[in-house]
Design a protein around this motif. Structure first.
Motif, PDB file in Angstrom:
ATOM      1  N   TYR A 133      33.313  37.557  39.941  1.00 53.14           N
ATOM      2  CA  TYR A 133      34.171  37.300  38.796  1.00 53.14           C
ATOM      3  C   TYR A 133      35.625  37.302  39.244  1.00 53.14           C
ATOM      4  CZ  TYR A 133      30.062  38.427  35.992  1.00 53.14           C
ATOM      5  OH  TYR A 133      28.815  38.427  35.435  1.00 53.14           O
ATOM      6  N   GLY A 134      36.429  36.445  38.654  1.00 50.21           N
ATOM      7  CA  GLY A 134      37.840  36.366  39.005  1.00 50.21           C
ATOM      8  C   GLY A 134      38.738  36.484  37.795  1.00 50.21           C
ATOM      9  N   ASP A 135      39.872  37.127  38.014  1.00 46.69           N
ATOM     10  CA  ASP A 135      40.872  37.319  36.977  1.00 46.69           C
ATOM     11  C   ASP A 135      42.246  37.200  37.644  1.00 46.69           C
ATOM     12  OD1 ASP A 135      41.830  38.100  34.365  1.00 46.69           O
ATOM     13  OD2 ASP A 135      42.197  40.098  35.172  1.00 46.69           O
ATOM     14  N   ILE A 136      43.088  36.295  37.136  1.00 43.42           N
ATOM     15  CA  ILE A 136      44.414  36.109  37.734  1.00 43.42           C
ATOM     16  C   ILE A 136      45.288  37.319  37.440  1.00 43.42           C
ATOM     17  CG2 ILE A 136      46.530  34.724  37.689  1.00 43.42           C
ATOM     18  CD1 ILE A 136      44.715  32.272  37.202  1.00 43.42           C
ATOM     19  N   VAL A 137      45.860  37.870  38.509  1.00 43.23           N
ATOM     20  CA  VAL A 137      46.722  39.044  38.414  1.00 43.23           C
ATOM     21  C   VAL A 137      48.182  38.627  38.312  1.00 43.23           C
ATOM     22  CG1 VAL A 137      47.494  41.124  39.621  1.00 43.23           C
ATOM     23  CG2 VAL A 137      45.105  40.445  39.746  1.00 43.23           C
ATOM     24  N   ARG A 138      48.556  37.592  39.114  1.00 50.76           N
ATOM     25  CA  ARG A 138      49.963  37.205  39.188  1.00 50.76           C
ATOM     26  C   ARG A 138      50.054  35.768  39.694  1.00 50.76           C
ATOM     27  NH1 ARG A 138      50.404  40.547  42.780  1.00 50.76           N
ATOM     28  NH2 ARG A 138      50.500  39.409  44.718  1.00 50.76           N
ATOM     29  N   ILE A 139      51.037  35.056  39.146  1.00 51.18           N
ATOM     30  CA  ILE A 139      51.327  33.706  39.630  1.00 51.18           C
ATOM     31  C   ILE A 139      52.791  33.678  40.051  1.00 51.18           C
ATOM     32  CG2 ILE A 139      51.460  31.248  39.048  1.00 51.18           C
ATOM     33  CD1 ILE A 139      49.256  31.740  36.973  1.00 51.18           C
ATOM     34  N   GLY A 140      53.013  33.328  41.302  1.00 51.60           N
ATOM     35  CA  GLY A 140      54.371  33.195  41.815  1.00 51.60           C
ATOM     36  C   GLY A 140      54.763  31.728  41.888  1.00 51.60           C
ATOM     37  N   ARG A 141      55.798  31.435  42.651  1.00 47.31           N
ATOM     38  CA  ARG A 141      56.252  30.043  42.774  1.00 47.31           C
ATOM     39  C   ARG A 141      55.215  29.190  43.499  1.00 47.31           C
ATOM     40  NH1 ARG A 141      58.903  26.413  45.734  1.00 47.31           N
ATOM     41  NH2 ARG A 141      59.103  27.635  47.620  1.00 47.31           N
ATOM     42  N   THR A 142      54.650  29.725  44.582  1.00 43.26           N
ATOM     43  CA  THR A 142      53.641  28.977  45.338  1.00 43.26           C
ATOM     44  C   THR A 142      52.322  29.735  45.484  1.00 43.26           C
ATOM     45  OG1 THR A 142      54.382  29.851  47.471  1.00 43.26           O
ATOM     46  CG2 THR A 142      55.411  27.785  46.713  1.00 43.26           C
ATOM     47  N   SER A 143      52.263  30.974  45.013  1.00 41.15           N
ATOM     48  CA  SER A 143      51.072  31.793  45.243  1.00 41.15           C
ATOM     49  C   SER A 143      50.419  32.283  43.959  1.00 41.15           C
ATOM     50  CB  SER A 143      51.415  32.990  46.130  1.00 41.15           C
ATOM     51  OG  SER A 143      52.305  33.853  45.440  1.00 41.15           O
ATOM     52  N   ILE A 144      49.152  32.608  44.099  1.00 40.01           N
ATOM     53  CA  ILE A 144      48.356  33.145  42.988  1.00 40.01           C
ATOM     54  C   ILE A 144      47.558  34.324  43.524  1.00 40.01           C
ATOM     55  CG2 ILE A 144      46.491  32.693  41.350  1.00 40.01           C
ATOM     56  CD1 ILE A 144      47.252  29.750  41.424  1.00 40.01           C
ATOM     57  N   ALA A 145      47.660  35.477  42.857  1.00 37.93           N
ATOM     58  CA  ALA A 145      46.864  36.648  43.214  1.00 37.93           C
ATOM     59  C   ALA A 145      45.713  36.758  42.219  1.00 37.93           C
ATOM     60  CB  ALA A 145      47.717  37.904  43.184  1.00 37.93           C
ATOM     61  N   VAL A 146      44.507  36.937  42.744  1.00 38.37           N
ATOM     62  CA  VAL A 146      43.309  36.989  41.918  1.00 38.37           C
ATOM     63  C   VAL A 146      42.551  38.275  42.206  1.00 38.37           C
ATOM     64  CG1 VAL A 146      41.120  35.835  41.366  1.00 38.37           C
ATOM     65  CG2 VAL A 146      43.120  34.465  42.008  1.00 38.37           C
ATOM     66  N   ASN A 147      42.273  39.055  41.156  1.00 43.32           N
ATOM     67  CA  ASN A 147      41.375  40.194  41.306  1.00 43.32           C
ATOM     68  C   ASN A 147      39.962  39.636  41.302  1.00 43.32           C
ATOM     69  OD1 ASN A 147      39.469  42.274  39.750  1.00 43.32           O
ATOM     70  ND2 ASN A 147      40.970  43.389  40.957  1.00 43.32           N
ATOM     71  N   VAL A 148      39.207  39.935  42.347  1.00 45.12           N
ATOM     72  CA  VAL A 148      37.835  39.448  42.446  1.00 45.12           C
ATOM     73  C   VAL A 148      36.898  40.648  42.501  1.00 45.12           C
ATOM     74  CG1 VAL A 148      36.197  38.035  43.738  1.00 45.12           C
ATOM     75  CG2 VAL A 148      38.622  37.410  43.718  1.00 45.12           C
ATOM     76  N   GLN A 149      35.898  40.623  41.643  1.00 42.46           N
ATOM     77  CA  GLN A 149      34.880  41.661  41.637  1.00 42.46           C
ATOM     78  C   GLN A 149      33.534  41.042  42.000  1.00 42.46           C
ATOM     79  OE1 GLN A 149      34.939  43.252  37.636  1.00 42.46           O
ATOM     80  NE2 GLN A 149      36.283  44.919  38.289  1.00 42.46           N
ATOM     81  N   ALA A 150      32.766  41.760  42.804  1.00 44.54           N
ATOM     82  CA  ALA A 150      31.395  41.348  43.110  1.00 44.54           C
ATOM     83  C   ALA A 150      30.452  42.341  42.436  1.00 44.54           C
ATOM     84  CB  ALA A 150      31.158  41.322  44.609  1.00 44.54           C
ATOM     85  N   TRP A 151      29.582  41.811  41.607  1.00 45.16           N
ATOM     86  CA  TRP A 151      28.572  42.598  40.914  1.00 45.16           C
ATOM     87  C   TRP A 151      27.215  42.173  41.435  1.00 45.16           C
ATOM     88  CZ3 TRP A 151      29.297  45.935  36.521  1.00 45.16           C
ATOM     89  CH2 TRP A 151      30.648  46.118  36.162  1.00 45.16           C
TER      90      TRP A 151
END
Length: 129
Positions: free
Chosen positions: A78-96
């Motif tokens: 599962y993925g959830d966007i944590v932060r979007i910068g000018r060129t980057s995207i941080a995604v919290n990823v969980q494995a169940w």
């Protein structure tokens, strides 16, 4: 956060796959690197969708392994966007893991993956809003 403190996944399902015998470590459990690669694919799908184009993984932060994955488990990322910068995207990823021959679902690992949007020249490009 401990694995027992969360009963539902964070974010939306990005991929589901079956853990197979070829994915095991010498002890017979699923190799952690295989799980990380599945998570990277899942986070990359979400990041590429948001960035409307190609992305490249640039960092993995805060990985925590809670439980092993076993042959026959269905691994759901599962993925959830944590932060979007000018060129980057941080995604919290969980494995169940959906345990084989059971309806039990448990959080096995999670971490934050950072992706950079890249253009056809393979250089960072701005993310459109």
């Amino acid at each position: 956060m401990s694995e027992s403190s969360q009963s539902d996944p964070r974010g939306e399902l990005q991929i589901r796959t079956l853990a197979m015998p070829a994915d095991t470590n010498p002890s017979g459990d699923i190799f952690g690197g295989w799980v990380l690669s599945q998570m990277d694919v899942a986070g990359g799908i979400l990041a590429a969708t948001k960035a409307k184009g190609r992305v490249a993984t640039v960092a993995v932060d805060g990985m925590t392994f809670y439980l092993p994955v076993f042959v026959g488990d269905i691994v759901c990322c599962y993925g959830d966007i944590v932060r979007i910068g000018r060129t980057s995207i941080a995604v919290n990823v969980q494995a169940w893991a959906l345990r084989a021959h059971s309806t039990e679902r448990c959080l096995v690992t999670e971490g934050v993956y950072t992706y950079v949007a890249i253009g056809s020249d393979r250089k960072p490009r701005p993310i459109e809003s």
